[in-house]
Design an enzyme around this catalytic site. Structure first.
Site, PDB file in Angstrom:
ATOM      1  N   ASP A  51      23.428 -36.295   6.020  1.00 35.81           N
ATOM      2  CA  ASP A  51      22.872 -35.233   5.164  1.00 35.81           C
ATOM      3  C   ASP A  51      24.238 -34.465   4.535  1.00 35.81           C
ATOM      4  O   ASP A  51      24.091 -33.241   4.135  1.00 35.81           O
ATOM      5  CB  ASP A  51      22.311 -34.333   6.223  1.00 35.81           C
ATOM      6  CG  ASP A  51      23.035 -33.778   7.458  1.00 35.81           C
ATOM      7  OD1 ASP A  51      24.395 -34.397   7.761  1.00 35.81           O
ATOM      8  OD2 ASP A  51      22.495 -32.900   8.614  1.00 35.81           O
ATOM      9  N   SER A  52      25.339 -35.069   4.832  1.00 36.31           N
ATOM     10  CA  SER A  52      26.518 -34.689   4.045  1.00 36.31           C
ATOM     11  C   SER A  52      25.993 -34.705   2.326  1.00 36.31           C
ATOM     12  O   SER A  52      26.884 -34.040   1.676  1.00 36.31           O
ATOM     13  CB  SER A  52      27.684 -35.495   4.370  1.00 36.31           C
ATOM     14  OG  SER A  52      27.297 -36.919   4.302  1.00 36.31           O
ATOM     15  N   ASP A  90      20.078 -39.974   8.225  1.00 36.34           N
ATOM     16  CA  ASP A  90      20.330 -38.401   8.942  1.00 36.34           C
ATOM     17  C   ASP A  90      18.597 -37.842   8.636  1.00 36.34           C
ATOM     18  O   ASP A  90      18.420 -37.848   7.755  1.00 36.34           O
ATOM     19  CB  ASP A  90      21.167 -37.585   8.418  1.00 36.34           C
ATOM     20  CG  ASP A  90      22.701 -37.727   9.146  1.00 36.34           C
ATOM     21  OD1 ASP A  90      22.605 -38.308  10.249  1.00 36.34           O
ATOM     22  OD2 ASP A  90      23.578 -37.238   8.514  1.00 36.34           O
ATOM     23  N   LYS A 120      19.491 -41.209  12.523  1.00 28.10           N
ATOM     24  CA  LYS A 120      20.486 -40.276  13.358  1.00 28.10           C
ATOM     25  C   LYS A 120      20.310 -39.251  13.630  1.00 28.10           C
ATOM     26  O   LYS A 120      19.717 -38.338  12.441  1.00 28.10           O
ATOM     27  CB  LYS A 120      21.706 -40.545  12.445  1.00 28.10           C
ATOM     28  CG  LYS A 120      23.193 -39.683  13.185  1.00 28.10           C
ATOM     29  CD  LYS A 120      24.393 -40.251  12.723  1.00 28.10           C
ATOM     30  CE  LYS A 120      24.660 -39.623  11.615  1.00 28.10           C
ATOM     31  NZ  LYS A 120      24.754 -38.158  11.510  1.00 28.10           N
ATOM     32  N   GLU A 122      21.564 -35.209  15.598  1.00 24.03           N
ATOM     33  CA  GLU A 122      22.693 -34.556  16.087  1.00 24.03           C
ATOM     34  C   GLU A 122      22.189 -33.827  17.595  1.00 24.03           C
ATOM     35  O   GLU A 122      21.119 -33.096  17.780  1.00 24.03           O
ATOM     36  CB  GLU A 122      23.049 -33.529  15.503  1.00 24.03           C
ATOM     37  CG  GLU A 122      23.669 -34.201  14.005  1.00 24.03           C
ATOM     38  CD  GLU A 122      24.439 -32.910  13.163  1.00 24.03           C
ATOM     39  OE1 GLU A 122      24.365 -31.657  13.627  1.00 24.03           O
ATOM     40  OE2 GLU A 122      24.794 -33.165  12.081  1.00 24.03           O
ATOM     41  N   GLU A 189      32.167 -37.351  16.307  1.00 25.59           N
ATOM     42  CA  GLU A 189      32.947 -36.624  15.184  1.00 25.59           C
ATOM     43  C   GLU A 189      34.133 -35.520  15.870  1.00 25.59           C
ATOM     44  O   GLU A 189      33.600 -34.720  16.438  1.00 25.59           O
ATOM     45  CB  GLU A 189      31.763 -35.608  14.221  1.00 25.59           C
ATOM     46  CG  GLU A 189      32.450 -35.049  13.097  1.00 25.59           C
ATOM     47  CD  GLU A 189      31.682 -34.689  11.970  1.00 25.59           C
ATOM     48  OE1 GLU A 189      30.451 -35.040  12.005  1.00 25.59           O
ATOM     49  OE2 GLU A 189      32.019 -33.977  10.919  1.00 25.59           O
TER      50      GLU A 189
HETATM   51  O1  KIV Z   1      26.338 -36.400   7.282  1.00 23.68           O
HETATM   52  C1  KIV Z   1      27.357 -37.188   7.534  1.00 23.68           C
HETATM   53  O2  KIV Z   1      28.020 -37.638   6.410  1.00 23.68           O
HETATM   54  C2  KIV Z   1      27.509 -37.857   8.806  1.00 23.68           C
HETATM   55  C3  KIV Z   1      29.057 -38.330   8.969  1.00 23.68           C
HETATM   56  C4  KIV Z   1      30.187 -37.421   8.817  1.00 23.68           C
HETATM   57  C5  KIV Z   1      28.993 -39.042  10.020  1.00 23.68           C
HETATM   58  O3  KIV Z   1      26.949 -37.257   9.502  1.00 23.68           O
END
Ligand code: KIV
Length: 271
Positions: A51-52, A90, A120, A122, A189
């Site tokens: 989600d980056s 994510d 994924k 959190e 992280e």
């Molecule tokens: O969103 C993302 O890119 C991440 C990584 C930094 C692990 O969760």
């Protein structure tokens, strides 16, 4: 090169074996077809549609604004470019925290519409029931502990997490819980290297670190950061393998000069 480099398709089981064989796991982010193709061709074991994307693709300050529809779109683009890597996507903020049914619906959409191989999310104990429900539906889940950017307004800063004993103990307990719940891996992280080592030794599923030292079972970086596209972001943990920001701005300014001076296109470049 490595025991698993000949494998045609990486699965969650391959990652488990890599940990067992002490072969480091590599993961990078990608958000589009062309990048995913290059990252896959480079031999990375897993591609994360993080989600980056909210930051590096859309220019938001945090990861919070990105929607499930937008993450599904990025995932569809990536999946079309990947032959070998395990594709993990994510679930964005607000799509799994409220209740397990909503979490399962979001995960199912990501698998069915996005084409991800795994999702994924959190958090640890707080989202236990959601993880249980998703795993029970046959969807592989990767956990994410330590600095969890979707909670940035609760943390208040992007500083290293779990330096104090209480948070470190909770992190180890959460790692064990994620393993018990059936997660296939956990991203750690921005936590102290010694804690990441302890966490990695405490569980049999792989840990994949970012800013978590050398003793995790694998490493993940954001693609735009490792190829040096993102000049404003220079945390200590980041190793830049290219300076694409300079390369690209240099190429663009040369193109501008060439067009302005009527050097481009020349006769050979014309019909
Ligand atoms: O969103 C993302 O890119 C991440 C990584 C930094 C692990 O969760």
């Amino acid at each position: 090169m490595s025991v698993h480099s000949e494998i045609k398709k990486i699965t969650t089981e391959t990652l488990r074996k890599m940990k067992f064989d002490k072969e480091k796991i590599t993961m990078l982010t990608a958000y589009d077809f062309t990048t995913a193709k290059m990252v896959d061709a480079g031999g990375v074991d897993s591609i994360l549609i993080g989600d980056s994307a909210a930051n590096v693709m859309a220019g938001h300050e945090t990861t919070l604004p990105i929607t499930l529809d937008q993450m599904i779109y990025h995932t569809q683009c990536v999946v079309r470019g990947v032959e070998r890597a395990l594709v993990v996507a994510d679930l964005p903020f607000g799509t799994y925290q409220s209740n397990p049914e909503k979490a399962l619906d979001s995960a199912v959409r990501m698998m069915k519409e996005g084409g991800a191989h795994a999702i994924k999310i959190e958090g640890g104990k707080e989202i236990e029931e959601s993880i249980r429900k998703i795993v029970n539906a046959g969807i592989p889940v990767c956990g994410h502990l330590g600095l969890t950017p979707q909670s940035i307004y609760q943390f208040g800063t992007y500083k290293v997490r779990a330096k104090e004993d209480a948070e470190a103990e909770k992190l180890i307990a959460d790692c064990k819980l994620l393993e018990e719940l059936g997660c296939f891996a956990v991203v750690l992280e921005k936590i102290p290297a010694a804690l990441a080592k302890k966490a990695s030794e405490s569980i049999s599923i792989p840990t994949i670190g970012i800013g978590a030292g050398p003793d995790c079972d694998g490493q993940v970086l954001v693609y735009h950061d490792m190829v040096g596209m993102n000049q404003g972001f220079s945390p200590k943990f980041l190793r830049r393998y290219l300076d694409l920001y300079s390369e690209i701005t240099g190429a663009v300014s040369q193109y501008v000069k060439d067009v302005k001076s009527s050097d481009f296109p020349n006769d050979k470049e014309s019909y």
